[in-house]
Design an enzyme around this catalytic site. Sequence first.
Site, PDB file in Angstrom:
ATOM      1  N   CYS A 265       6.931  10.118  -1.154  1.00 45.48           N
ATOM      2  CA  CYS A 265       5.806  10.959  -0.786  1.00 45.48           C
ATOM      3  C   CYS A 265       5.491  11.864  -1.967  1.00 45.48           C
ATOM      4  O   CYS A 265       6.370  12.614  -2.416  1.00 45.48           O
ATOM      5  CB  CYS A 265       6.124  11.791   0.447  1.00 45.48           C
ATOM      6  SG  CYS A 265       4.768  12.894   0.867  1.00 45.48           S
TER       7      CYS A 265
ATOM      8  N   ARG B 123       0.842  -1.212   0.000  1.00 47.70           N
ATOM      9  CA  ARG B 123       0.000   0.000   0.000  1.00 47.70           C
ATOM     10  C   ARG B 123       0.878   1.264   0.000  1.00 47.70           C
ATOM     11  O   ARG B 123       0.947   1.984  -0.991  1.00 47.70           O
ATOM     12  CB  ARG B 123      -0.928  -0.032   1.226  1.00 47.70           C
ATOM     13  CG  ARG B 123      -2.034   1.009   1.193  1.00 47.70           C
ATOM     14  CD  ARG B 123      -1.600   2.388   1.624  1.00 47.70           C
ATOM     15  NE  ARG B 123      -0.994   2.437   2.952  1.00 47.70           N
ATOM     16  CZ  ARG B 123      -0.411   3.523   3.435  1.00 47.70           C
ATOM     17  NH1 ARG B 123      -0.336   4.631   2.724  1.00 47.70           N
ATOM     18  NH2 ARG B 123       0.141   3.503   4.639  1.00 47.70           N
ATOM     19  N   ASP B 124       1.606   1.510   1.083  1.00 50.26           N
ATOM     20  CA  ASP B 124       2.349   2.769   1.183  1.00 50.26           C
ATOM     21  C   ASP B 124       3.437   2.827   0.113  1.00 50.26           C
ATOM     22  O   ASP B 124       3.725   3.887  -0.451  1.00 50.26           O
ATOM     23  CB  ASP B 124       2.987   2.892   2.579  1.00 50.26           C
ATOM     24  CG  ASP B 124       3.243   4.336   2.984  1.00 50.26           C
ATOM     25  OD1 ASP B 124       3.033   5.237   2.150  1.00 50.26           O
ATOM     26  OD2 ASP B 124       3.665   4.574   4.128  1.00 50.26           O
TER      27      ASP B 124
ATOM     28  N   ASN C 130       9.270   3.961   3.047  1.00 52.18           N
ATOM     29  CA  ASN C 130       9.298   3.497   4.439  1.00 52.18           C
ATOM     30  C   ASN C 130      10.629   2.809   4.696  1.00 52.18           C
ATOM     31  O   ASN C 130      11.277   2.338   3.768  1.00 52.18           O
ATOM     32  CB  ASN C 130       8.204   2.449   4.670  1.00 52.18           C
ATOM     33  CG  ASN C 130       6.823   3.004   4.473  1.00 52.18           C
ATOM     34  OD1 ASN C 130       6.298   2.976   3.368  1.00 52.18           O
ATOM     35  ND2 ASN C 130       6.232   3.516   5.525  1.00 52.18           N
TER      36      ASN C 130
ATOM     37  N   HIS D  92       9.718   6.875   7.662  1.00 52.42           N
ATOM     38  CA  HIS D  92      10.213   6.964   6.286  1.00 52.42           C
ATOM     39  C   HIS D  92      11.690   7.360   6.363  1.00 52.42           C
ATOM     40  O   HIS D  92      12.147   7.918   7.365  1.00 52.42           O
ATOM     41  CB  HIS D  92       9.376   7.969   5.486  1.00 52.42           C
ATOM     42  CG  HIS D  92       8.021   7.450   5.117  1.00 52.42           C
ATOM     43  ND1 HIS D  92       7.660   7.139   3.816  1.00 52.42           N
ATOM     44  CD2 HIS D  92       6.927   7.162   5.862  1.00 52.42           C
ATOM     45  CE1 HIS D  92       6.407   6.702   3.792  1.00 52.42           C
ATOM     46  NE2 HIS D  92       5.935   6.705   5.019  1.00 52.42           N
TER      47      HIS D  92
ATOM     48  N   HIS E 236       6.123   4.397  12.467  1.00 49.45           N
ATOM     49  CA  HIS E 236       6.011   4.325  10.998  1.00 49.45           C
ATOM     50  C   HIS E 236       7.004   5.356  10.450  1.00 49.45           C
ATOM     51  O   HIS E 236       6.696   6.537  10.373  1.00 49.45           O
ATOM     52  CB  HIS E 236       4.562   4.649  10.617  1.00 49.45           C
ATOM     53  CG  HIS E 236       4.263   4.679   9.157  1.00 49.45           C
ATOM     54  ND1 HIS E 236       3.507   3.715   8.516  1.00 49.45           N
ATOM     55  CD2 HIS E 236       4.587   5.570   8.181  1.00 49.45           C
ATOM     56  CE1 HIS E 236       3.377   4.015   7.238  1.00 49.45           C
ATOM     57  NE2 HIS E 236       4.029   5.147   7.002  1.00 49.45           N
TER      58      HIS E 236
END
Length: 305
Positions: free
Chosen positions: A237, A12-13, A246, A206, A204
């Site tokens: 991003c 997902r991310d 991430n 990055h 979480h």
Amino acid sequence: MDAVRLVEVGPRDGLQNEPQALPVEVRVELIARLVDAGLRTLEAGAFVSPRWVPQMQGSDEVIRQLETHPGVTYTALVPNLQGLERALAVGCREVAVFAAASEAFSQRNINCSIAESMARFEPLLAKAKEEGVAVRGYVSCVLGCPFSSEVPRADVVKVARDLYAMGCYEISLGDTVGLGTPGKTRELIRACAAEVPVAALAGHFHDTYGMAVANVMAALEEGVRTFDSSVSGLGGCPYLPGATGNVATEELVYLFDGLGMSTGVNLPALLQAGAFVDAALSRLSASRVAIALRNKAQRSLRPND
Ligand code: HMG
Ligand code: MG
């Protein structure tokens, strides 16, 4: 042996930031490989507006096609009730809502204020509870925002506390663009842990400035035992060119193996899953280049009118 829980967010991310959507069958195979490698909680997609994040189109089909395994949870992002309905329709037993600690980021990411997002989550959480579906809550921009100069720690704590009070079982603190450093991470965890039990906090991070593993260590030393990570460090991003993905799941498994902490993940199998997705993404980008060249050639061959 002390254990850590990894939440795999690459499908997902990571993939939401690729220029093009990976085909459903590749996403399904990636997730299956990650499960084979030992990951037990996987964010498999997002039920967001396809106009806002086209890369997550097909999340319904991805989740429908995933094999179920005892102890494995497939979760997905949902921004509103409509997203939750889509998740329920494909049998999700866990979803994640996402709010920001920065007003500017909230507007750009979900087109509403922080207070409006919380109001949207209320009926969503009520419906999820009715259906017995677990809800995780993200707070974005906990250590900085691409649109505002500073994010006061008290604002982060407030959003984390509110999401927890509304019924999110876990609060993932998102350093969305990777601006955090270990000292700030430590202070942030201490402040949040004063309002939300540390066992219900997740990190979480990055990796824009290469600080993600150091931030994980700082959070670990403050008692956090759940971390989000992305296979092969996928991601970025869309709001900050140059921001990276991430923290890589491979790096965290290597770190925790070295610390004698169990993750349940087999590193060689995970590396193979990473190689699989890297190869799929390079094929996609090669075909994009080929299409662009063909279009350019066709344009230059077109007779002048
Ligand atoms: P909006 O345009 O303000 O929404 O978007 P709306 O309610 O006015 O609806 C507009 C259209 O979208 C309508 O369709 C709706 O049906 C549709 P139309 O009538 O025009 O054809 N729509 C939907 N379609 C499918 N699924 C839905 C849905 N909702 C509305 N769930 C909205 C508001 C929140 C929907 C939009 O801004 C959105 O989808 N944003 C998602 C952005 C996103 O996914 N960002 C990335 C994830 S956050 C992140 O990465 C951070 C994190 O990793 C942690 C960290 O690092 O900090 C989690
Ligand atoms: Mg993120």
